[in-house]
Design a protein around this motif. Structure first.
Motif, short mmCIF file in Angstrom:
data_model
loop_
_atom_site.label_atom_id
_atom_site.label_comp_id
_atom_site.label_asym_id
_atom_site.label_seq_id
_atom_site.Cartn_x
_atom_site.Cartn_y
_atom_site.Cartn_z
N THR A 60 13.63 0.02 -2.30
CA THR A 60 12.39 -0.87 -2.45
C THR A 60 12.10 -1.21 -1.05
O THR A 60 10.88 -1.19 -0.73
CB THR A 60 12.79 -2.25 -3.25
OG1 THR A 60 13.22 -1.63 -4.45
CG2 THR A 60 11.45 -3.07 -3.47
N VAL A 61 12.93 -1.72 -0.25
CA VAL A 61 12.40 -2.07 1.24
C VAL A 61 11.95 -0.78 1.98
O VAL A 61 10.99 -1.12 2.62
CB VAL A 61 13.79 -2.72 1.86
CG1 VAL A 61 13.34 -2.72 3.44
CG2 VAL A 61 14.03 -3.94 1.27
N LEU A 62 12.69 0.22 1.89
CA LEU A 62 11.90 1.32 2.63
C LEU A 62 10.69 1.94 1.90
O LEU A 62 9.78 2.18 2.73
CB LEU A 62 12.91 2.48 2.46
CG LEU A 62 14.29 2.39 3.12
CD1 LEU A 62 15.03 3.96 3.00
CD2 LEU A 62 14.02 2.45 4.66
N SER A 63 10.37 1.64 0.73
CA SER A 63 9.22 1.99 0.12
C SER A 63 8.14 0.97 0.44
O SER A 63 6.76 1.17 0.96
CB SER A 63 9.35 1.89 -1.42
OG SER A 63 7.86 1.81 -2.03
N ARG A 64 8.52 -0.34 0.72
CA ARG A 64 7.50 -1.24 1.23
C ARG A 64 7.15 -1.02 2.72
O ARG A 64 5.87 -1.34 3.15
CB ARG A 64 8.04 -2.67 1.19
CG ARG A 64 8.13 -3.16 -0.36
CD ARG A 64 8.58 -4.61 -0.44
NE ARG A 64 8.65 -5.08 -1.88
CZ ARG A 64 9.20 -6.10 -2.09
NH1 ARG A 64 9.95 -6.86 -1.33
NH2 ARG A 64 9.29 -6.42 -3.13
N VAL A 65 7.90 -0.69 3.52
CA VAL A 65 7.75 -0.29 4.78
C VAL A 65 6.76 0.83 4.75
O VAL A 65 5.83 0.81 5.64
CB VAL A 65 9.15 0.14 5.58
CG1 VAL A 65 8.77 0.48 7.17
CG2 VAL A 65 10.05 -1.54 5.81
N ASP A 66 7.17 1.94 4.22
CA ASP A 66 6.19 2.99 4.39
C ASP A 66 4.69 2.78 3.66
O ASP A 66 4.01 3.31 4.37
CB ASP A 66 6.71 4.22 3.26
CG ASP A 66 8.00 5.01 3.69
OD1 ASP A 66 8.45 4.80 5.11
OD2 ASP A 66 8.90 5.45 2.79
N GLN A 67 4.51 1.87 2.72
CA GLN A 67 3.46 1.50 2.33
C GLN A 67 2.66 0.70 3.29
O GLN A 67 1.40 0.76 3.40
CB GLN A 67 3.77 0.65 1.10
CG GLN A 67 2.30 0.01 0.21
CD GLN A 67 1.36 1.45 -0.12
OE1 GLN A 67 2.14 2.48 -0.69
NE2 GLN A 67 0.26 1.11 -0.13
N ALA A 68 3.52 -0.11 3.87
CA ALA A 68 2.56 -0.93 5.19
C ALA A 68 2.35 -0.09 6.15
O ALA A 68 1.16 -0.23 6.79
CB ALA A 68 3.76 -2.11 5.82
N ARG A 69 2.98 1.05 6.58
CA ARG A 69 2.53 2.00 7.53
C ARG A 69 1.27 2.65 7.03
O ARG A 69 0.45 2.89 8.04
CB ARG A 69 3.75 2.81 7.83
CG ARG A 69 4.83 2.30 8.69
CD ARG A 69 6.02 3.33 8.91
NE ARG A 69 7.03 2.74 9.62
CZ ARG A 69 8.31 3.01 9.81
NH1 ARG A 69 8.48 4.40 9.00
NH2 ARG A 69 9.28 2.79 10.43
N LEU A 70 1.47 3.19 5.94
CA LEU A 70 0.23 3.85 5.29
C LEU A 70 -1.09 2.80 5.41
O LEU A 70 -2.18 3.35 5.66
CB LEU A 70 0.59 4.27 4.00
CG LEU A 70 -0.70 5.35 3.23
CD1 LEU A 70 -0.93 6.45 3.95
CD2 LEU A 70 -0.18 5.42 2.05
#
Length: 109
Positions: free
Chosen positions: A85-95
């Protein structure tokens, strides 16, 4: 969409989750009571089993082993899910940042 459809299609798999993303107090209580009753029933069954004491002791140790293994498995699954979940949120923020910084009408440098 009905509440049943939302529960079935939710990422929580139909758990009773409030708006903050945590499990409701009633569901937590139900889970704790269910675990306690099940463990107590097995312990009572092992104690009153018409067998030799060493057989009952072996079964008691097996129940403890299964219980601690279940807790360990639940913790590792939870930790992996939180990490994803944390990795997904980081990737979403980068995108989102990349899309916010991108201007298709800006001339190429």
């Amino acid at each position: 969409m009905s509440s049943d459809e939302r529960a079935t299609n939710s990422p929580t798999g139909g758990l009773m989750v409030d708006s903050a993303g945590s499990v409701s107090a009633a569901f937590h209580l139900q889970a704790v009571l269910s675990f306690g009753i099940a463990l107590a029933a097995v312990v009572v069954g092992v104690i009153y089993l018409p067998a030799d004491p060493w057989v009952r002791a072996f079964l008691a140790v097996a129940v403890l082993y299964v219980t601690t293994s279940a807790f360990t498995l639940a913790k590792t699954v939870r930790d992996k899910q939180e990490r994803n979940t944390v990795l997904s949120r980081v990737d979403q923020a980068r995108l989102e940042r990349l899309l916010a910084d991108h201007d298709p009408f800006r001339p190429a440098a």
